[in-house]
Write a protein that holds these residues in place. Sequence first.
Motif, PDB file in Angstrom:
ATOM      1  N   ARG A 183       0.845  -1.195   0.000  1.00 55.30           N
ATOM      2  CA  ARG A 183       0.000   0.000   0.000  1.00 55.30           C
ATOM      3  C   ARG A 183       0.882   1.247   0.000  1.00 55.30           C
ATOM      4  N   PRO A 184       1.608   1.433  -1.102  1.00 54.44           N
ATOM      5  CA  PRO A 184       2.556   2.546  -1.145  1.00 54.44           C
ATOM      6  C   PRO A 184       1.847   3.886  -1.093  1.00 54.44           C
ATOM      7  N   ASN A 185       2.497   4.861  -0.467  1.00 54.04           N
ATOM      8  CA  ASN A 185       1.980   6.235  -0.399  1.00 54.04           C
ATOM      9  C   ASN A 185       0.608   6.307   0.271  1.00 54.04           C
ATOM     10  N   GLN A 186       0.306   5.302   1.107  1.00 47.98           N
ATOM     11  CA  GLN A 186      -0.948   5.317   1.864  1.00 47.98           C
ATOM     12  C   GLN A 186      -0.605   5.261   3.348  1.00 47.98           C
ATOM     13  N   ILE A 187      -1.418   5.929   4.144  1.00 46.47           N
ATOM     14  CA  ILE A 187      -1.201   5.927   5.591  1.00 46.47           C
ATOM     15  C   ILE A 187      -1.647   4.589   6.165  1.00 46.47           C
ATOM     16  N   LEU A 188      -0.759   3.965   6.926  1.00 44.45           N
ATOM     17  CA  LEU A 188      -1.099   2.733   7.628  1.00 44.45           C
ATOM     18  C   LEU A 188      -1.007   2.996   9.126  1.00 44.45           C
ATOM     19  N   SER A 189      -2.077   2.700   9.818  1.00 44.06           N
ATOM     20  CA  SER A 189      -2.090   2.880  11.271  1.00 44.06           C
ATOM     21  C   SER A 189      -1.435   1.673  11.935  1.00 44.06           C
ATOM     22  N   ARG A 190      -1.211   1.781  13.232  1.00 47.01           N
ATOM     23  CA  ARG A 190      -0.677   0.660  13.997  1.00 47.01           C
ATOM     24  C   ARG A 190      -1.582  -0.564  13.829  1.00 47.01           C
ATOM     25  N   ASP A 191      -2.899  -0.338  13.874  1.00 46.27           N
ATOM     26  CA  ASP A 191      -3.845  -1.451  13.723  1.00 46.27           C
ATOM     27  C   ASP A 191      -3.783  -2.058  12.324  1.00 46.27           C
ATOM     28  N   ASP A 192      -3.653  -1.194  11.311  1.00 39.35           N
ATOM     29  CA  ASP A 192      -3.525  -1.685   9.929  1.00 39.35           C
ATOM     30  C   ASP A 192      -2.313  -2.610   9.814  1.00 39.35           C
ATOM     31  N   LEU A 193      -1.199  -2.155  10.381  1.00 44.07           N
ATOM     32  CA  LEU A 193       0.038  -2.936  10.284  1.00 44.07           C
ATOM     33  C   LEU A 193      -0.056  -4.227  11.073  1.00 44.07           C
ATOM     34  N   SER A 194      -0.666  -4.156  12.250  1.00 45.68           N
ATOM     35  CA  SER A 194      -0.842  -5.355  13.068  1.00 45.68           C
ATOM     36  C   SER A 194      -1.677  -6.392  12.313  1.00 45.68           C
ATOM     37  N   ALA A 195      -2.739  -5.920  11.657  1.00 43.73           N
ATOM     38  CA  ALA A 195      -3.595  -6.820  10.863  1.00 43.73           C
ATOM     39  C   ALA A 195      -2.821  -7.394   9.680  1.00 43.73           C
ATOM     40  N   ALA A 196      -2.052  -6.534   8.989  1.00 44.82           N
ATOM     41  CA  ALA A 196      -1.270  -6.980   7.827  1.00 44.82           C
ATOM     42  C   ALA A 196      -0.230  -8.019   8.246  1.00 44.82           C
ATOM     43  N   LEU A 197       0.250  -7.919   9.477  1.00 45.49           N
ATOM     44  CA  LEU A 197       1.265  -8.839   9.990  1.00 45.49           C
ATOM     45  C   LEU A 197       0.633 -10.005  10.754  1.00 45.49           C
ATOM     46  N   ASN A 198      -0.685 -10.151  10.629  1.00 48.81           N
ATOM     47  CA  ASN A 198      -1.418 -11.233  11.309  1.00 48.81           C
ATOM     48  C   ASN A 198      -1.122 -11.277  12.801  1.00 48.81           C
ATOM     49  N   GLY A 199      -0.996 -10.093  13.413  1.00 47.45           N
ATOM     50  CA  GLY A 199      -0.775 -10.033  14.853  1.00 47.45           C
ATOM     51  C   GLY A 199       0.615 -10.424  15.313  1.00 47.45           C
ATOM     52  N   ARG A 200       1.551 -10.639  14.353  1.00 45.33           N
ATOM     53  CA  ARG A 200       2.922 -11.000  14.752  1.00 45.33           C
ATOM     54  C   ARG A 200       3.608  -9.835  15.460  1.00 45.33           C
ATOM     55  N   MET A 201       3.116  -8.611  15.175  1.00 48.66           N
ATOM     56  CA  MET A 201       3.633  -7.419  15.848  1.00 48.66           C
ATOM     57  C   MET A 201       2.431  -6.591  16.252  1.00 48.66           C
ATOM     58  N   GLU A 202       2.486  -6.041  17.451  1.00 45.17           N
ATOM     59  CA  GLU A 202       1.356  -5.239  17.911  1.00 45.17           C
ATOM     60  C   GLU A 202       1.850  -4.048  18.711  1.00 45.17           C
ATOM     61  N   GLY A 203       0.982  -3.055  18.803  1.00 43.43           N
ATOM     62  CA  GLY A 203       1.235  -1.917  19.688  1.00 43.43           C
ATOM     63  C   GLY A 203       2.576  -1.261  19.460  1.00 43.43           C
ATOM     64  N   LEU A 204       3.266  -1.004  20.572  1.00 46.18           N
ATOM     65  CA  LEU A 204       4.514  -0.247  20.501  1.00 46.18           C
ATOM     66  C   LEU A 204       5.647  -1.019  19.843  1.00 46.18           C
ATOM     67  N   SER A 205       5.526  -2.340  19.744  1.00 47.79           N
ATOM     68  CA  SER A 205       6.583  -3.093  19.048  1.00 47.79           C
ATOM     69  C   SER A 205       6.623  -2.694  17.573  1.00 47.79           C
ATOM     70  N   ILE A 206       5.494  -2.231  17.038  1.00 46.78           N
ATOM     71  CA  ILE A 206       5.465  -1.729  15.658  1.00 46.78           C
ATOM     72  C   ILE A 206       6.257  -0.424  15.573  1.00 46.78           C
ATOM     73  N   ASP A 207       6.071   0.459  16.557  1.00 46.27           N
ATOM     74  CA  ASP A 207       6.822   1.719  16.594  1.00 46.27           C
ATOM     75  C   ASP A 207       8.327   1.454  16.628  1.00 46.27           C
ATOM     76  N   VAL A 208       8.714   0.461  17.419  1.00 47.35           N
ATOM     77  CA  VAL A 208      10.127   0.113  17.553  1.00 47.35           C
ATOM     78  C   VAL A 208      10.670  -0.401  16.219  1.00 47.35           C
ATOM     79  N   ALA A 209       9.899  -1.258  15.552  1.00 49.64           N
ATOM     80  CA  ALA A 209      10.322  -1.812  14.261  1.00 49.64           C
ATOM     81  C   ALA A 209      10.422  -0.719  13.198  1.00 49.64           C
ATOM     82  N   VAL A 210       9.476   0.216  13.207  1.00 54.16           N
ATOM     83  CA  VAL A 210       9.516   1.347  12.272  1.00 54.16           C
ATOM     84  C   VAL A 210      10.782   2.176  12.522  1.00 54.16           C
ATOM     85  N   ALA A 211      11.070   2.441  13.798  1.00 55.14           N
ATOM     86  CA  ALA A 211      12.254   3.222  14.160  1.00 55.14           C
ATOM     87  C   ALA A 211      13.538   2.526  13.708  1.00 55.14           C
TER      88      ALA A 211
END
Length: 109
Positions: free
Chosen positions: A46-74
Amino acid sequence: SNDHFDMQITFRPFLYEPDPGMLSKSGDRLHITTAEQQLLTSFGKRPNQILSRDDLSAALNGRMEGLSIDVAVARLRRKLEPDPRHPVYLQTVRNRGWMLRTDTAAPKR
């Protein structure tokens, strides 16, 4: 779900190929973790589209959630951005999530 998709994501000087999860910069391969591959693939679908933490968690089938997504992005940002505090590629959209700015998301010929 069709997780296998044949494409290249270009955000010069970077090129990301989700299958086999290979990131290169000006032709040189960079090491990224499995988590970072999964994250880049989610953004790449989903290039050039905003993905929320929940969007990413869903896309990752819950393998990453919450602040662990922020850490991975960083972490990913530290590999991509010339100045991680002022990101050019993996941008924060205040109170909404993140967006990967790409040149193209065209299927491979």
